[in-house]
Design a protein around this motif. Structure first.
Motif, PDB file in Angstrom:
ATOM      1  N   VAL A  95       9.362   6.892   5.677  1.00 31.70           N
ATOM      2  CA  VAL A  95       8.067   7.572   5.716  1.00 31.70           C
ATOM      3  C   VAL A  95       7.273   7.334   4.441  1.00 31.70           C
ATOM      4  O   VAL A  95       6.055   7.164   4.482  1.00 31.70           O
ATOM      5  CB  VAL A  95       8.251   9.085   5.957  1.00 31.70           C
ATOM      6  N   SER A  96       7.946   7.311   3.284  1.00 32.54           N
ATOM      7  CA  SER A  96       7.245   7.179   2.014  1.00 32.54           C
ATOM      8  C   SER A  96       8.061   6.350   1.041  1.00 32.54           C
ATOM      9  O   SER A  96       9.255   6.112   1.245  1.00 32.54           O
ATOM     10  CB  SER A  96       6.954   8.560   1.421  1.00 32.54           C
ATOM     11  N   PHE A  97       7.407   5.922  -0.044  1.00 32.46           N
ATOM     12  CA  PHE A  97       8.084   5.181  -1.103  1.00 32.46           C
ATOM     13  C   PHE A  97       7.348   5.425  -2.413  1.00 32.46           C
ATOM     14  O   PHE A  97       6.181   5.834  -2.435  1.00 32.46           O
ATOM     15  CB  PHE A  97       8.150   3.674  -0.795  1.00 32.46           C
ATOM     16  N   LEU A  98       8.032   5.165  -3.521  1.00 40.45           N
ATOM     17  CA  LEU A  98       7.467   5.342  -4.853  1.00 40.45           C
ATOM     18  C   LEU A  98       7.186   3.977  -5.455  1.00 40.45           C
ATOM     19  O   LEU A  98       8.034   3.089  -5.418  1.00 40.45           O
ATOM     20  CB  LEU A  98       8.434   6.127  -5.742  1.00 40.45           C
ATOM     21  N   VAL A  99       5.991   3.804  -6.005  1.00 36.78           N
ATOM     22  CA  VAL A  99       5.620   2.536  -6.625  1.00 36.78           C
ATOM     23  C   VAL A  99       5.081   2.808  -8.021  1.00 36.78           C
ATOM     24  O   VAL A  99       4.432   3.834  -8.257  1.00 36.78           O
ATOM     25  CB  VAL A  99       4.572   1.791  -5.765  1.00 36.78           C
ATOM     26  N   ASP A 100       5.381   1.909  -8.953  1.00 38.80           N
ATOM     27  CA  ASP A 100       4.887   2.037 -10.321  1.00 38.80           C
ATOM     28  C   ASP A 100       4.255   0.729 -10.752  1.00 38.80           C
ATOM     29  O   ASP A 100       3.887  -0.109  -9.910  1.00 38.80           O
ATOM     30  CB  ASP A 100       6.008   2.461 -11.272  1.00 38.80           C
ATOM     31  N   ALA A 101       4.120   0.503 -12.053  1.00 40.55           N
ATOM     32  CA  ALA A 101       3.440  -0.681 -12.560  1.00 40.55           C
ATOM     33  C   ALA A 101       4.165  -1.975 -12.223  1.00 40.55           C
ATOM     34  O   ALA A 101       3.566  -3.052 -12.278  1.00 40.55           O
ATOM     35  CB  ALA A 101       3.261  -0.570 -14.073  1.00 40.55           C
ATOM     36  N   ARG A 102       5.437  -1.901 -11.854  1.00 44.36           N
ATOM     37  CA  ARG A 102       6.167  -3.112 -11.471  1.00 44.36           C
ATOM     38  C   ARG A 102       5.679  -3.677 -10.147  1.00 44.36           C
ATOM     39  O   ARG A 102       5.823  -4.867  -9.878  1.00 44.36           O
ATOM     40  CB  ARG A 102       7.664  -2.825 -11.369  1.00 44.36           C
ATOM     41  N   GLY A 103       5.093  -2.818  -9.280  1.00 45.70           N
ATOM     42  CA  GLY A 103       4.690  -3.261  -7.958  1.00 45.70           C
ATOM     43  C   GLY A 103       5.901  -3.514  -7.084  1.00 45.70           C
ATOM     44  O   GLY A 103       7.035  -3.160  -7.419  1.00 45.70           O
ATOM     45  N   GLY A 104       5.663  -4.161  -5.946  1.00 47.85           N
ATOM     46  CA  GLY A 104       6.775  -4.485  -5.072  1.00 47.85           C
ATOM     47  C   GLY A 104       6.342  -4.766  -3.660  1.00 47.85           C
ATOM     48  O   GLY A 104       5.155  -4.708  -3.315  1.00 47.85           O
ATOM     49  N   SER A 105       7.318  -5.092  -2.826  1.00 49.33           N
ATOM     50  CA  SER A 105       7.107  -5.357  -1.403  1.00 49.33           C
ATOM     51  C   SER A 105       7.886  -4.319  -0.618  1.00 49.33           C
ATOM     52  O   SER A 105       9.113  -4.281  -0.683  1.00 49.33           O
ATOM     53  CB  SER A 105       7.583  -6.772  -1.048  1.00 49.33           C
ATOM     54  N   MET A 106       7.182  -3.465   0.134  1.00 50.20           N
ATOM     55  CA  MET A 106       7.798  -2.376   0.878  1.00 50.20           C
ATOM     56  C   MET A 106       7.644  -2.627   2.374  1.00 50.20           C
ATOM     57  O   MET A 106       6.545  -2.914   2.842  1.00 50.20           O
ATOM     58  CB  MET A 106       7.156  -1.037   0.507  1.00 50.20           C
ATOM     59  N   THR A 107       8.736  -2.494   3.105  1.00 46.34           N
ATOM     60  CA  THR A 107       8.742  -2.749   4.543  1.00 46.34           C
ATOM     61  C   THR A 107       9.211  -1.509   5.279  1.00 46.34           C
ATOM     62  O   THR A 107      10.248  -0.937   4.937  1.00 46.34           O
ATOM     63  CB  THR A 107       9.670  -3.927   4.891  1.00 46.34           C
ATOM     64  N   GLY A 108       8.454  -1.094   6.295  1.00 45.66           N
ATOM     65  CA  GLY A 108       8.873   0.034   7.109  1.00 45.66           C
ATOM     66  C   GLY A 108      10.109  -0.326   7.916  1.00 45.66           C
ATOM     67  O   GLY A 108      10.160  -1.392   8.531  1.00 45.66           O
ATOM     68  N   CYS A 109      11.099   0.550   7.915  1.00 50.23           N
ATOM     69  CA  CYS A 109      12.354   0.238   8.586  1.00 50.23           C
ATOM     70  C   CYS A 109      12.305   0.537  10.075  1.00 50.23           C
ATOM     71  O   CYS A 109      13.269   0.282  10.800  1.00 50.23           O
ATOM     72  CB  CYS A 109      13.512   0.999   7.939  1.00 50.23           C
TER      73      CYS A 109
END
Length: 217
Positions: free
Chosen positions: A30-44
């Motif tokens: 439902v949610s995720f935490l992101v900071d200055a590193r960034g990233g690739s988030m995929t809904g499961c």
């Protein structure tokens, strides 16, 4: 003779620093935490929702919620005219701002045809819906996408259809609308003849001074 072996310790320290600055790559429900590193988030879930946030796009750590809602769970739906309909569930997000463009990849169920198109609507206030225009080319985002790990541009034609949304701010809602394809032509007070590219033989003529000012048709 005294021999000091410090290579392994330094290597471990470098690995820790590299790991702490490396963009995250994870699945979320439902949610995720992101900071200055960034990233690739995929809904499961099976919706195949993906969000790409380049490094240094987030000014501070922020938790982003992504829910896909049925139309009966949204109080104010996007305005739909004759022949228009939702191409996917409405995406509910946590409103937030970013320093550079981010990318969302969302699947939709309506097949593209020559006479129909998919457009993106956004709702920032919870009531008013407006057409969303993707951000222009961004070097930071393009460089992040070009890496083999985070490349989202390669879409398998055999999979369901997907659309990419680029934005510097997340609204409260995103909606994909399938509608008859529209042709926009700019005319001024001098008039002119408009030829339809979708319906051969269909023309519309505007005499001079029929328009009081420049218009988009």
């Amino acid at each position: 003779m005294t021999v000091i072996l410090s290579t392994s310790c330094r290597s471990n320290q470098d690995d820790k620093e590299e790991k702490s600055t490396k963009p995250t790559r994870a699945e979320f429900l439902v949610s995720f935490l992101v900071d200055a590193r960034g990233g690739s988030m995929t809904g499961c879930r099976s919706t195949q929702l993906r969000m790409l946030i380049p490094p240094r796009a987030a000014e501070q750590p922020v938790r982003i919620t992504c829910r896909q809602l049925r139309s009966d769970n949204v109080l104010h739906l996007p305005p739909l005219n004759d022949g228009e309909g939702l191409a996917s569930r409405i995406l509910q997000l946590t409103p937030c701002q970013f320093l550079t463009p981010i990318l969302l990849e969302l699947r939709y169920s309506t097949q593209d045809t020559s006479d129909r198109e998919i457009v993106i609507y956004r709702c920032d206030s919870g009531k008013k819906w407006t057409l969303h225009t993707n951000c222009g080319s961004d070097e930071n985002l393009n460089a992040f996408m070009s890496t083999s790990v985070y490349d989202l541009s390669k879409i398998n034609p055999s999979e369901d259809f997907k659309i990419q949304i680029t934005t510097t701010s997340l609204p409260r809602y995103f909606a994909l609308v399938c509608r008859p394809k529209q042709q926009i032509v700019e005319l001024d007070v001098s008039g002119g003849t408009v030829h339809s590219t979708m319906s051969p033989g269909l023309t519309c003529t505007f005499p001079p001074k029929a328009l009081t000012k420049g218009s988009s048709l």
